[in-house]
Structures are given as C-alpha cells and as structure tokens.
Design an enzyme around this catalytic site. Structure first.
Site, PDB file in Angstrom:
ATOM      1  N   GLU A  61       0.851  -1.191   0.000  1.00 16.92           N
ATOM      2  CA  GLU A  61       0.000   0.000   0.000  1.00 16.92           C
ATOM      3  C   GLU A  61       0.881   1.234   0.000  1.00 16.92           C
ATOM      4  OE1 GLU A  61      -2.809   0.662   3.246  1.00 16.92           O
ATOM      5  OE2 GLU A  61      -3.741   2.235   2.062  1.00 16.92           O
ATOM      6  N   CYS A 259      -6.670   1.653   2.385  1.00 13.16           N
ATOM      7  CA  CYS A 259      -7.581   2.798   2.411  1.00 13.16           C
ATOM      8  C   CYS A 259      -7.429   3.681   1.189  1.00 13.16           C
ATOM      9  CB  CYS A 259      -7.360   3.598   3.680  1.00 13.16           C
ATOM     10  SG  CYS A 259      -7.801   2.671   5.161  1.00 13.16           S
ATOM     11  N   GLU A 391     -11.758  -2.509   2.655  1.00 15.03           N
ATOM     12  CA  GLU A 391     -12.125  -2.963   4.004  1.00 15.03           C
ATOM     13  C   GLU A 391     -13.544  -2.462   4.263  1.00 15.03           C
ATOM     14  OE1 GLU A 391      -9.947  -1.311   7.527  1.00 15.03           O
ATOM     15  OE2 GLU A 391      -8.827  -3.177   7.320  1.00 15.03           O
TER      16      GLU A 391
END
Ligand code: AHR
Length: 699
Positions: A61, A259, A391
């Site tokens: 990420e 995210c 998520e």
C-alpha cells in the site's frame, strides 16, 4: 592468622555453595535431558490436504511513503507541480545567487496536457551570479559516485527566450557533483533529457535547474531517476526495496492498498486509469494518509502515480507473483467520509473493473489491451483475481459487491473475486459479512485484523473449525500490535505461531499477506510494517523474516502433527483489549460499537506445523517463551530417514528485540546442519524462536 582462617572458611563456604549449585544444575539438566515433556509426532505417512500454492503473498500500500519517495525510483518530489493546497511549490526552492532576481509562479495556461494542468513559470529579471530552482527530493537526493542519473524536463520558451539551462547536482552547500546543459528551447513544450554522473557519493544532494539569461520560461515534469532500477526498467523501482520484496518469493502481490483504494471521499479514490500511459499524462492525486487515521499526519503526501497499474503488473511478472489488484467498489472509506455511489450510478465503477481485466488480459487490438501493448507489453499479464472494495462492511457494501459480481462473472467467469469482511476478525459486521458472502457464494473473503500478540497466540486454532465448503479465506492484512506498537520479536513470534494455524488450515485459508510492506523512517503514518527504509538503507523487521521463513519453506502437503505437552497446565486469565489498529473513537463514532475482544491468556508452549515436499519433511516450530524447550520429535511412518538435515532458526535474546538501520539483521534466520535425525530424536528449541527443521525422509 585469624584473617587467613576467615578467608579460608569463607572460601570453603563459597566452594560448597558452588558445588551444591553445580550438582543441582546437573541433576535438573539431566532430568530435562532424560525426559522432555513435549513430544511432536509427525504422521509423515498420512499426508493431509494440499497447501494452497498461493498461500504466502504480500500487501503493498502507498502508505508511509512506500510508493513516491520509496519503491518508485523517482528522486524528485512534486515533479509536476501538482501538489495543491497551501504549498504548490512544495519540495522546490528558489536559488538566487548574487544579485539575481526572478518571479516564480505556478501557471495553468496551455499545460503539457490536461491531466497535468500546473507548471512552473520563471520570469527572470537578472541572473546575478546564479538563478534557478532546486529540489531536495524526499528528504535529500541520494546519489552514488560514478552512477548514471537520468534527468528529464519539459521546458518551453516564452517570448522567444533562448538561453541554455544548466542542470546541476549539488550538495546542500552548493558544491557541484554533476552537471549537464539543455539547449534549444522553443515556444512549444519539449521534453529534454540528459545524464548526470556524480563525482562523489552524497546522501543529501539537490537537483538545481539554473537559467542563463533574463526572460521568461516554463518547466514541468522535472525528473531524476537512477539508471539502475529493479531489472533496470525505465520509470522503474528502487532496486534494493524491490529486491527485498522479491526475496520473500511472494506468490501474490495485493496492491495498491488499503484505504487509498477507497479514498477519504469518492473524489479521492484510487482510479487505475489515471495511473497508466506516459507518466506526464497520469493524473496526480493527494494521498488520504495525509490526514487519515494517521500517527504522523503528512500534509504534503501525494500520489504521482508514476508507480501505476502497469508497473505493478510488470513487477508481479518480474518476481513470479500473481497480481491481485483491489478496486473501489463505489464506496469511500467507511472510517472517513463514508460516501457511497447510488446503486443506479455504479456502472462506471463496474466498467472500470471490466476494463482493468481487458487492460491486463485483453488482446492487443482491444481498447484497453492496446494500451498495455503501447506501454511495451503486448503479452497478457494473466490476471486471475481482482478485489472489489478494500475494508468494507454492511449491507451497503453487499449491495454494491453483488452488482459487480453479476457483471464480472457474466463476462469473466475465469476471474476470482475477493470480497471484504471489514476491519475486525470477530465483530457483528464480520459475522454478518460471512453470512451474506456465503449466501452469495463468494470466491474469497478478505479478513483483516491487527491485534495484540496475545490475541494471535490465543487464536492459532481460529481456522480449525471453519466450514470447508463455502468461500475460501484470503487473510489480506494482519499484524500483531504490541502495546509499544513496535515491530519487535514478540510480535513476530505471535504472528509465526498464528501462521502455523494458517498453514495447517491452508485448505480453507488459501492466501495470506501481512500488513503494509514498507515504512519510511520519519514519514510513517502506521508504525507496524514489514520493512523499514530511508533514502539509502533498509532492513526487514523480525516479522519480515518470519514471513520469509514460512514462504521459503513451504511444503505442498500438510502432514498431521500432534503436539503433546505434559507439563503442568499454566493458569489462565481473561483479558479484554481494545482494537489495536483503529482507535476506539474511530470504532465508536463510525460503527457505533465498542470494538474490543475478550480472550484468555496463558503462558504459551510450542506451536507447530508440518508439511512435505520433494522428499523432505518440513517442521515449523515456534517457541514464544523465554525458556529453551526440549522436545522429542517422532517421525512416524517413514522408513528412510536421512540422519542429516538442516535447522533454520530465527531467535533473539529478548522479546523486545528489534532490527534497525544500525543492526539490520540482529534478528534473522540462521541455517545450521542438523545431525542425529532418526525416527525419534531430540531437539532443543531456543527461547523466543522460530525453527524450521528440514529433514530428508521417505516411506
Ligand atoms: O495499515 C493499513 C490500513 O489498515 C489499510 O489501508 C487498511 O486496509 C487497514 O485498515
């Protein structure tokens, strides 16, 4: 005389004590040697299920400056002047020597292309003894003596400006390290390039673009790359960081987040189409880790997308890993702005997923396949799976996920789809996710959890009871978070213990990847990561070496293993912990629930798993305690057992041990030959250790 007597007497007493202590130690020692109370029995003749070949992968990420300033080889920060907000010139400074005078501004009139709307204009009044702009990279530009650095710039002359540009690498004090000339500017944007070869090594160099005459000129996409990148790819990756990933031999790479896929709001979401094509045409975006749930907010954290989907696919191919791209499902991060695309307006999101499959696998004459080919890869990337949402949780997610699945399966039944089970391993949303995703017959369910080490030790058997008939588990993010929130040995041991349970259950847990891969020292939003780096150095955490031990020592079939421990049972105690990753407030505010777990802690014993491959029995044993532990190992059902094998041991002297830039391999696996192997033999497992025993054995 008296004095001598006292000395003699006291010496005698010490000697007696010493003798007694020695005898006691010997007695205890021989007792231990005589009767280890732990027996590990491996049923080597009764292979159980196959181990998923995809079991151990990685999760990349762009958090903690893992991409720009990290894995992506670009050395210039804010190369295209697209940083917005308070400081569009972030990373840049005006160099004004002597009587030099100039006006520097960010302009948007006739940019190099609409995706890259801002550029730098210099209105030069006088050049004095030197006038230009300088960039200090991501906390300094590291250069190596004698290596080549590839410089490029888009430049444009305004009002027939016609002076040369002098490109210099300088130390922070202005000493010259390398230079080149750019000549022949004209009124149209022109890409110019040259090579800089520094005369000495410097960790904090600056790139300086100097002008030579009064007048006005524009610049954009000012770039500097080391010529040597991973596999020497142009627009490539920092070689040492990429090699560190390759050394894990991950069977898949999950990318680009996290995210950042979801975005703080939908406008901020990751759009893969912005990340392909010529780098000057990629639309930069701000990184939601600027502000989101951050330990250290980074207000100037941007995504240049120079490391984009093409580069991710190519990297996967280079290291022999399966790509697992994660796409936005029409929802922004539910712990941030929680924006949802109305269900009847989801089509463009679904089309993005279909187009991605075409970009990766489609023929060269298809719309998106042709773009892949134009980027230099006519062969397909052989994409096999895709994640819908990062998520996410709740009914809003399932409604959107279902629409994606219907469209994707209709056109691409061959692609496996990963669905999300939210951010917790056991809350109400998690349970709801499994219920619903079972009903929807999902392929893979992505579980995420960040918990204290004790939780991991307590949950080693988590998957023993999972239903084998439904969707498979993809454990997409997990890490043990110690109270001190450090990548220490105790966390790694707890993860290793847990991984014995994953491997034992690899018929249902078919893929697993640790928490984010990289953290840049001083630029870190989440402090639990697999490896740490700065501009010139890097090291793997103990967790990195645990992942590597498991990945490099995979068997292809699980062997039944029984661990009998006849030591007196340890007292148990109940513990409640709050979620170790997201803060309390995040959970209470957003989910409206107390995110806590209750579990039992006891002094753990050993944790173990066994497998076989190519005539070898591979036994992995984790001893998270601070005591060395003797065990008897029995290999049942094997007629030919090689007396010699090897032991690969990762251990440390204290649970709090860590690796660091100064001692990067304080904790790392060490291989030693192992002898005396028989159908029953003894082995002493070091304190705080993970041991892999590799034994030659056949029936
Ligand atoms: O630490 C990384 C973040 O943790 C990921 O972006 C997200 O998926 C998880 O909550």
């Amino acid at each position: 005389m008296n004095q001598a007597l006292i000395v003699l007497t006291s010496n005698f007493c010490s000697l007696t004590r010493l003798l007694f202590a020695l005898l006691t130690a010997l007695a205890v020692g021989s007792q231990l040697e005589a009767a280890p109370r732990i027996t590990l029995t491996v049923q080597a003749d009764k292979p159980s299920h196959k181990i998923s070949p995809l079991l151990y992968g990685v999760f990349f990420e762009d958090i903690n400056y893992a991409a720009d300033g990290g894995l992506y080889g670009e050395l210039i920060q804010n190369r295209s002047f697209e940083f917005r907000g308070t400081d569009a010139l972030f990373g840049w400074s005006l160099v004004r020597r002597g009587e030099a005078q100039a006006l520097v501004s960010i302009e948007t009139d006739r940019p190099i292309n609409p995706n890259n709307p801002h550029y730098l204009r210099m209105q030069i009044g006088s050049i004095g003894s030197g006038l230009g702009v300088a960039n200090s990279g991501f906390g300094g530009i590291p250069v190596l003596k004698g290596s080549n650095y590839l410089f490029s710039i888009y430049a444009r002359a305004v009002d027939s400006y016609n002076a040369a540009l002098s490109i210099r690498l300088e130390t922070a004090k202005g000493e010259l390290l390398a230079s080149a000339q750019i000549v022949g500017l004209n009124p149209n944007w022109m890409k110019c390039a040259s090579i800089l070869k520094p005369t000495r090594t410097e960790t904090n160099a600056h790139l300086v673009v100097m002008t030579a005459a009064p007048g006005t000129m524009d610049m954009d996409m000012i770039s500097l790359f080391p010529e040597h990148t991973f596999k020497n790819r142009p627009n490539g990756m920092r070689a040492d960081l990429a090699q560190l990933i390759a050394n894990l031999k991950p069977s898949f790479v999950r990318f680009p987040g996290g995210c950042i896929v979801e975005g703080k709001d939908l406008a901020n979401r990751y759009r893969w189409k912005d990340t392909i094509g010529d780098v000057s045409e990629r639309k930069a975006n701000w990184n939601c880790w600027q502000i989101a749930m951050s330990d250290a907010p980074a207000p100037q954290y941007y995504q240049s997308y120079g490391l984009g989907f093409f580069e991710y696919f190519q990297f996967c191919e280079d290291i022999g890993s399966e790509p697992l791209p994660i796409l936005n499902c029409g929802m922004s991060c539910q712990l941030m702005d929680k924006q949802f695309v109305p269900l009847d307006q989801l089509d463009s999101y679904i089309q993005d997923a279909l187009d991605l499959i075409e970009f990766a696998n489609g023929p060269v004459d298809s719309l998106w396949g042709s773009q892949r080919a134009a980027m230099g890869h006519p062969e397909p990337f052989r994409l096999k799976m895709i994640g819908i949402g990062n998520e996410q949780w709740g009914g809003d997610y399932f409604a959107r996920y279902e629409k994606f699945v219907v469209a994707l399966k209709a056109k691409h039944p061959e692609i496996q789809i990963v669905a999300s089970a939210g951010p917790s391993p056991d809350d109400q949303w998690f349970r709801m996710a499994w219920l619903r995703l079972r009903e929807l017959n999902a392929d893979l369910v992505d579980e995420h959890y960040y918990r204290p080490p004790e939780w991991f030790l307590d949950n080693v058997n988590r998957y023993d009871q999972y239903d084998r008939t439904g969707p498979k588990v993809f454990l997409g993010e997990y890490a043990a978070h110690t109270t001190a929130r450090r990548n220490s040995l105790d966390a790694a041991l707890a993860e290793a213990a847990f991984m014995t349970g994953i491997e034992r259950n690899s018929d249902v847990v078919v893929m697993a990847s640790y928490a984010p891969l990289f953290a840049k020292a001083g630029f870190t939003q989440r402090p639990i990561d697999l490896a740490w780096f700065d501009n010139t150095r890097l090291y793997g955490s103990p967790s990195y070496y645990v992942q590597q031990l498991f990945s490099l020592n995979r068997g292809d079939t699980v062997l039944p293993l029984e661990l009998a421990d006849s030591r007196p049972p340890q007292p148990a105690s109940r513990r409640i912990v709050l979620n170790a990753h997201h803060t309390d407030a995040e959970f209470k505010d957003v989910l409206g629930i107390e995110e806590s777990s209750e579990f039992t802690t006891r002094t753990p014993g050993l944790f173990a798993t066994a497998s076989q491959k190519d005539g070898k029995v591979i036994i992995k044993v984790v001893n998270p305690t601070s005591q060395a532990t003797q065990a008897t190992i029995r290999l049942s059902g094997m007629s030919r057992i090689g007396a010699k094998g090897e032991a690969i041991v990762l251990s440390g002297s204290a649970p709090s041990d860590e690796n660091s830039f100064e001692k990067p391999t304080k904790i790392e696996p060490v291989t030693t030959p192992l002898s005396g192997i028989a159908s029953e033999f003894r082995y002493k497992f070091k304190p705080c250790s993970v041991t892999v025993l590799r034994i030659n054995a056949e029936r």
